[in-house]
Motif scaffolding. Structure first.
Motif, PDB file in Angstrom:
ATOM      1  N   SER A 107       0.868  -1.174   0.000  1.00 50.24           N
ATOM      2  CA  SER A 107       0.000   0.000   0.000  1.00 50.24           C
ATOM      3  C   SER A 107       0.903   1.221   0.000  1.00 50.24           C
ATOM      4  O   SER A 107       2.055   1.149   0.427  1.00 50.24           O
ATOM      5  CB  SER A 107      -0.923   0.015   1.229  1.00 50.24           C
ATOM      6  OG  SER A 107      -0.141   0.023   2.410  1.00 50.24           O
ATOM      7  N   GLY A 108       0.394   2.323  -0.475  1.00 51.91           N
ATOM      8  CA  GLY A 108       1.248   3.501  -0.542  1.00 51.91           C
ATOM      9  C   GLY A 108       0.471   4.786  -0.622  1.00 51.91           C
ATOM     10  O   GLY A 108      -0.743   4.788  -0.864  1.00 51.91           O
ATOM     11  N   THR A 109       1.193   5.889  -0.414  1.00 52.92           N
ATOM     12  CA  THR A 109       0.595   7.221  -0.428  1.00 52.92           C
ATOM     13  C   THR A 109       1.589   8.217  -1.002  1.00 52.92           C
ATOM     14  O   THR A 109       2.785   8.131  -0.708  1.00 52.92           O
ATOM     15  CB  THR A 109       0.246   7.678   1.015  1.00 52.92           C
ATOM     16  OG1 THR A 109      -0.537   6.671   1.642  1.00 52.92           O
ATOM     17  CG2 THR A 109      -0.523   8.988   1.010  1.00 52.92           C
ATOM     18  N   ILE A 110       1.078   9.141  -1.779  1.00 53.32           N
ATOM     19  CA  ILE A 110       1.910  10.258  -2.233  1.00 53.32           C
ATOM     20  C   ILE A 110       1.973  11.279  -1.105  1.00 53.32           C
ATOM     21  O   ILE A 110       0.943  11.695  -0.570  1.00 53.32           O
ATOM     22  CB  ILE A 110       1.345  10.881  -3.523  1.00 53.32           C
ATOM     23  CG1 ILE A 110       1.434   9.850  -4.664  1.00 53.32           C
ATOM     24  CG2 ILE A 110       2.101  12.166  -3.875  1.00 53.32           C
ATOM     25  CD1 ILE A 110       0.827  10.307  -5.976  1.00 53.32           C
ATOM     26  N   GLU A 111       3.196  11.655  -0.726  1.00 49.46           N
ATOM     27  CA  GLU A 111       3.371  12.534   0.442  1.00 49.46           C
ATOM     28  C   GLU A 111       3.554  13.996   0.070  1.00 49.46           C
ATOM     29  O   GLU A 111       3.092  14.880   0.784  1.00 49.46           O
ATOM     30  CB  GLU A 111       4.546  12.048   1.290  1.00 49.46           C
ATOM     31  CG  GLU A 111       4.297  10.673   1.874  1.00 49.46           C
ATOM     32  CD  GLU A 111       5.360  10.244   2.838  1.00 49.46           C
ATOM     33  OE1 GLU A 111       5.009   9.740   3.917  1.00 49.46           O
ATOM     34  OE2 GLU A 111       6.548  10.392   2.512  1.00 49.46           O
ATOM     35  N   SER A 112       4.289  14.255  -1.006  1.00 54.00           N
ATOM     36  CA  SER A 112       4.494  15.663  -1.388  1.00 54.00           C
ATOM     37  C   SER A 112       4.864  15.763  -2.859  1.00 54.00           C
ATOM     38  O   SER A 112       5.285  14.779  -3.484  1.00 54.00           O
ATOM     39  CB  SER A 112       5.586  16.320  -0.521  1.00 54.00           C
ATOM     40  OG  SER A 112       6.845  15.752  -0.791  1.00 54.00           O
ATOM     41  N   TYR A 113       4.692  16.967  -3.363  1.00 51.87           N
ATOM     42  CA  TYR A 113       5.045  17.244  -4.765  1.00 51.87           C
ATOM     43  C   TYR A 113       5.461  18.707  -4.813  1.00 51.87           C
ATOM     44  O   TYR A 113       4.723  19.592  -4.372  1.00 51.87           O
ATOM     45  CB  TYR A 113       3.847  17.009  -5.685  1.00 51.87           C
ATOM     46  CG  TYR A 113       4.216  17.036  -7.148  1.00 51.87           C
ATOM     47  CD1 TYR A 113       4.558  15.873  -7.819  1.00 51.87           C
ATOM     48  CD2 TYR A 113       4.271  18.231  -7.845  1.00 51.87           C
ATOM     49  CE1 TYR A 113       4.926  15.894  -9.159  1.00 51.87           C
ATOM     50  CE2 TYR A 113       4.644  18.263  -9.173  1.00 51.87           C
ATOM     51  CZ  TYR A 113       4.963  17.092  -9.819  1.00 51.87           C
ATOM     52  OH  TYR A 113       5.341  17.120 -11.141  1.00 51.87           O
ATOM     53  N   GLU A 114       6.659  18.964  -5.302  1.00 54.40           N
ATOM     54  CA  GLU A 114       7.132  20.354  -5.343  1.00 54.40           C
ATOM     55  C   GLU A 114       8.082  20.557  -6.503  1.00 54.40           C
ATOM     56  O   GLU A 114       8.710  19.613  -6.978  1.00 54.40           O
ATOM     57  CB  GLU A 114       7.824  20.727  -4.021  1.00 54.40           C
ATOM     58  CG  GLU A 114       9.003  19.834  -3.688  1.00 54.40           C
ATOM     59  CD  GLU A 114       9.593  20.133  -2.322  1.00 54.40           C
ATOM     60  OE1 GLU A 114       9.394  21.232  -1.812  1.00 54.40           O
ATOM     61  OE2 GLU A 114      10.268  19.241  -1.784  1.00 54.40           O
ATOM     62  N   ARG A 126       9.852  17.328  -7.697  1.00 58.84           N
ATOM     63  CA  ARG A 126      10.230  16.278  -6.748  1.00 58.84           C
ATOM     64  C   ARG A 126       8.967  15.644  -6.162  1.00 58.84           C
ATOM     65  O   ARG A 126       8.169  16.312  -5.524  1.00 58.84           O
ATOM     66  CB  ARG A 126      11.116  16.854  -5.646  1.00 58.84           C
ATOM     67  CG  ARG A 126      11.688  15.778  -4.723  1.00 58.84           C
ATOM     68  CD  ARG A 126      12.842  16.293  -3.914  1.00 58.84           C
ATOM     69  NE  ARG A 126      12.451  17.412  -3.061  1.00 58.84           N
ATOM     70  CZ  ARG A 126      13.325  18.191  -2.419  1.00 58.84           C
ATOM     71  NH1 ARG A 126      14.615  17.976  -2.546  1.00 58.84           N
ATOM     72  NH2 ARG A 126      12.901  19.180  -1.661  1.00 58.84           N
ATOM     73  N   LEU A 127       8.835  14.367  -6.431  1.00 61.27           N
ATOM     74  CA  LEU A 127       7.677  13.590  -5.983  1.00 61.27           C
ATOM     75  C   LEU A 127       8.106  12.701  -4.826  1.00 61.27           C
ATOM     76  O   LEU A 127       9.051  11.921  -4.965  1.00 61.27           O
ATOM     77  CB  LEU A 127       7.181  12.707  -7.138  1.00 61.27           C
ATOM     78  CG  LEU A 127       6.180  11.617  -6.797  1.00 61.27           C
ATOM     79  CD1 LEU A 127       4.827  12.224  -6.437  1.00 61.27           C
ATOM     80  CD2 LEU A 127       6.032  10.635  -7.958  1.00 61.27           C
ATOM     81  N   ALA A 128       7.427  12.822  -3.702  1.00 62.53           N
ATOM     82  CA  ALA A 128       7.723  11.964  -2.552  1.00 62.53           C
ATOM     83  C   ALA A 128       6.542  11.038  -2.304  1.00 62.53           C
ATOM     84  O   ALA A 128       5.392  11.484  -2.274  1.00 62.53           O
ATOM     85  CB  ALA A 128       8.008  12.810  -1.310  1.00 62.53           C
ATOM     86  N   PHE A 129       6.837   9.773  -2.162  1.00 59.74           N
ATOM     87  CA  PHE A 129       5.770   8.824  -1.825  1.00 59.74           C
ATOM     88  C   PHE A 129       6.352   7.699  -0.988  1.00 59.74           C
ATOM     89  O   PHE A 129       7.560   7.502  -0.941  1.00 59.74           O
ATOM     90  CB  PHE A 129       5.081   8.276  -3.086  1.00 59.74           C
ATOM     91  CG  PHE A 129       5.969   7.478  -4.009  1.00 59.74           C
ATOM     92  CD1 PHE A 129       6.774   8.107  -4.941  1.00 59.74           C
ATOM     93  CD2 PHE A 129       5.990   6.088  -3.959  1.00 59.74           C
ATOM     94  CE1 PHE A 129       7.581   7.369  -5.803  1.00 59.74           C
ATOM     95  CE2 PHE A 129       6.780   5.344  -4.817  1.00 59.74           C
ATOM     96  CZ  PHE A 129       7.590   5.993  -5.746  1.00 59.74           C
TER      97      PHE A 129
END
Lengths: 157, 134
Positions: A107-114, A126-129
């Motif tokens: 399972s996973g989640t996208i945490e941030s995008y900047e 920058r994609l953090a997941f």
């Protein structure tokens, strides 16, 4: 265009709109078995002589079991896989070893995008997941957090 | 508090075939791993980009060869530059500190992977070594 859509600005998708749309979004994940047949393949690629699953399987399986392809994940970010995403950072924590032939859930989640500047790559998003691998009864096995770099410098109009 | 201890260096070679095979295992269709023309146009270098997890695997292998029977509890990696294959690899590491926790010796290790002499990955790892039975 609905609120939150990533309206292009200067040829680039709107990073703030992408962030609003993506942050907190769950990845589909999947139910998988670590294939016995992959153990010697990955051991050879990792230059390991061990017959046990190499710990890098936590990373391998987290990416193979996002619930969609890496190209699909890029498409969510309005990024073309052909433009070459790069791995920026990775943090993997193990709760227990992965076993060959065992069944797991991801399972996973996208945490941030900047959007950030990069001397070498130009404009970069920058994609953090994060992805968690767990046993079928919910016991965590490994947590993998990623920061991917999506070079936008070549995406000029 | 013990002095930092350097681990034996690990050396290897990453080939274009490795980049292709890693991409296949990862089901990663990123053309940087398969098409030298794309990698060249990207400005990253001439060759194929070895998928990032490959570099992590080399560092993990180095740790497990340095500490047989140990397990890796955590590894944090920063990718400083892509590994362009073919490339000579050198992994190095230093044990910065040790502690005993619940029947195990816990090591905190600083790691680096160099490709063609250039730093490619900087990492920190936590390794658990079970204490021998009495």
């Amino acid at each position: 265009m609905a609120e939150g859509d990533a309206k292009p600005t200067g040829g680039l998708p709107d990073a703030a709109a992408l962030a609003r749309r993506l942050c907190g979004r769950a990845l589909p994940g999947s139910d998988f078995v670590l294939p016995d047949s992959d153990v010697p393949t990955v051991a050879a690629l990792a230059r390991s002589g061990s017959t046990e699953p190499h710990p890098v399987f936590a990373v391998v399986e987290s990416l193979r079991n996002l619930g969609f392809s890496i190209a699909d994940l890029c498409a969510l970010c309005e990024f073309d896989l052909a433009d070459g995403p790069l791995l920026g950072e990775l943090d993997v924590e193990f709760e227990q070893p992965l076993r060959a032939g065992a069944r797991y859930l991801s399972s996973g989640t996208i945490e941030s995008y900047e959007r950030i500047p990069s001397r070498r790559l130009g404009v970069v998003d920058r994609l953090a997941f994060r992805v968690t691998l767990a046993t079928p009864d919910g016991a965590p096995v490994a947590h993998v957090r990623y920061r991917w770099l999506l070079p936008r410098g070549r995406s000029t109009p | 508090m013990t002095a930092p201890t350097a681990l034996p260096a690990w050396t290897g070679m990453a080939t274009n075939a490795d980049s292709l095979a890693w991409a296949q295992v990862l089901r990663d269709d990123n053309p940087l791993h398969a098409d030298p023309a794309v990698a060249g146009q990207s400005g990253l270098g001439e060759g194929l980009v070895n998928p990032g997890p490959a570099g992590i695997a080399y560092l993990m292998t180095m740790l497990l060869q340095a500490f047989p029977g140990a397990s890796i509890r955590r590894m944090q990696c920063r990718f400083l530059a892509p590994v362009i294959t073919p490339a000579e690899l050198v992994a190095s590491g230093t044990v910065e500190s040790r502690e005993r926790v619940a029947g195990a010796e816990i090591l905190h290790v600083v790691l680096e992977l160099r490709a063609r002499g250039t730093p490619a990955i900087a990492a920190r790892a936590v390794v658990s070594i079970p204490e021998a039975s009495p």
